[in-house]
Scaffold this active site. Structure first.
Site, mmCIF file in Angstrom:
data_model
loop_
_atom_site.group_PDB
_atom_site.id
_atom_site.type_symbol
_atom_site.label_atom_id
_atom_site.label_comp_id
_atom_site.label_asym_id
_atom_site.label_seq_id
_atom_site.Cartn_x
_atom_site.Cartn_y
_atom_site.Cartn_z
ATOM 1 C CG ASP A 1 58.798 11.884 -12.552
ATOM 2 O OD1 ASP A 1 57.599 11.982 -12.239
ATOM 3 O OD2 ASP A 1 59.354 10.793 -12.846
ATOM 4 C CG ASN B 1 53.634 9.202 -9.982
ATOM 5 O OD1 ASN B 1 53.184 8.487 -9.097
ATOM 6 N ND2 ASN B 1 53.159 9.198 -11.219
ATOM 7 C CG ASN C 1 53.579 9.432 -17.972
ATOM 8 O OD1 ASN C 1 54.310 8.484 -17.679
ATOM 9 N ND2 ASN C 1 52.466 9.694 -17.314
ATOM 10 C CG ASP D 1 54.632 11.080 -14.262
ATOM 11 O OD1 ASP D 1 55.289 11.140 -15.322
ATOM 12 O OD2 ASP D 1 54.120 10.029 -13.839
ATOM 13 C CD GLU E 1 50.106 7.139 -11.168
ATOM 14 O OE1 GLU E 1 49.184 6.318 -11.200
ATOM 15 O OE2 GLU E 1 51.258 6.887 -11.556
ATOM 16 C CG ASP F 1 56.041 3.483 -10.461
ATOM 17 O OD1 ASP F 1 55.570 4.363 -9.709
ATOM 18 O OD2 ASP F 1 55.461 3.084 -11.470
ATOM 19 C CG HIS F 2 57.364 8.089 -10.778
ATOM 20 N ND1 HIS F 2 57.543 8.805 -11.943
ATOM 21 C CD2 HIS F 2 56.343 7.234 -11.027
ATOM 22 C CE1 HIS F 2 56.660 8.394 -12.844
ATOM 23 N NE2 HIS F 2 55.920 7.446 -12.326
#
Length: 267
Positions: free
Chosen positions: A220, A7, A151, A149, A34, A249-250
């Site tokens: 992930d 991501n 989530n 991802d 994303e 952030d990933h």
DNA sequence: ATGTCTCAGGGACTGAGA
């Protein structure tokens, strides 16, 4: 063969990181989430210039998925068939041909926001549609990899502080039950096929110095059908790109597959 | 610790989403 998911939280911002990382790791196939780019703005030339074929399905500001591969991509499918969704969250493509073909499915599963949100209802509905579709897709493609991802942190060991997260989105029972339903389709979590360090995470909040304090979640994942899991030789989370300036952030997650018997040999 | 980052709209900052 190295398969990965990442991501990138804006491909426009992260393109230099991605190109450096592809060169450094020699990744063969990477699923991106994303991307946050309309298709007309996808950096196709830059990525093709370093030797990758690309499929992408994007939109402005939010969501957006792409698959990059060193070998050609066929049977490209965007979205879950029969599931009406404005949001660009799914992309599937086939690598190779015939018996050895691998179906790659890239997913950006909804975040859900909070358990009392409409977005959470959407997340669960979305997961139900994904599970139903994959049941068929796996029947058609015994060599299938589901990367993305999710989530969802599948277990408490995937959460830095399970007590603090209890009852929140990303760890709720209903979400974990959907993850388990994917496992019950026969899919194996590549990361858990191997011994892994404690407190291995793939996402850390930008706030609270989350990365430096390792306040993360493992959300992930790379899930593999048994035919691919049998060929999986390693799986890891690569934290290096998270240490760079202006990181996503990933962190990317990778799995290495051995060649199939007879594949890649010469006579 | 309403904490950070990205993006769009609009032309400085705010709000949304994560």
């Amino acid at each position: 063969m190295k398969l990965a998911t990442w991501n990138v939280n804006s491909l426009k911002v992260r393109l230099p990181h991605l190109l450096d990382w592809l060169a450094a790791t020699g990744t063969d196939v990477v699923c991106l989430q994303e991307t946050k780019l309309e298709d007309s703005r996808f950096p196709l030339a830059e990525i093709e210039a370093v030797g990758y074929r690309v499929a992408f399905s994007g939109q402005k500001t939010y969501n957006g998925v792409a698959i990059l591969s060193r070998t050609p991509l066929a049977e490209v499918q965007a979205g879950i068939p029969g599931f009406d969704d404005e949001q660009r969250r799914v992309l599937a493509a086939t690598l190779g041909e015939g018996e050895a073909a691998i179906r790659v499915v890239c997913v950006y599963i909804p975040n859900g926001q909070s358990l009392d949100s409409d977005k959470y209802v959407y997340k669960l509905r979305w997961l139900d549609a994904l599970i139903a579709w994959l049941r068929d897709e796996i029947a058609r493609h015994p060599r299938l990899a589901l990367l993305g991802d999710y989530n969802i942190a599948p277990e408490d060991r995937d959460v830095h502080d399970p007590a603090a997260w209890a009852g929140q989105v990303l760890v709720s029972d209903a979400e974990r039950a959907r993850f388990q339903a994917l496992i019950e389709l026969g899919l194996k979590d590549a990361f858990r096929l191997f011994d892994q360090p404690d407190k291995s995470f793939s996402w850390w909040d930008y706030r609270m110095m989350g990365f430096r304090r390792n306040l993360g979640l493992r959300i992930d994942h790379i899930l593999l059908t048994p035919a691919l899991a049998a060929r999986c030789r390693s799986a890891e989370i690569d934290k290096a790109p998270r240490r760079l300036e202006r990181p996503s952030d990933h962190a990317p997650v990778l799995a290495t597959l051995a060649p199939e018997d007879g594949e890649g040999t010469t006579t």
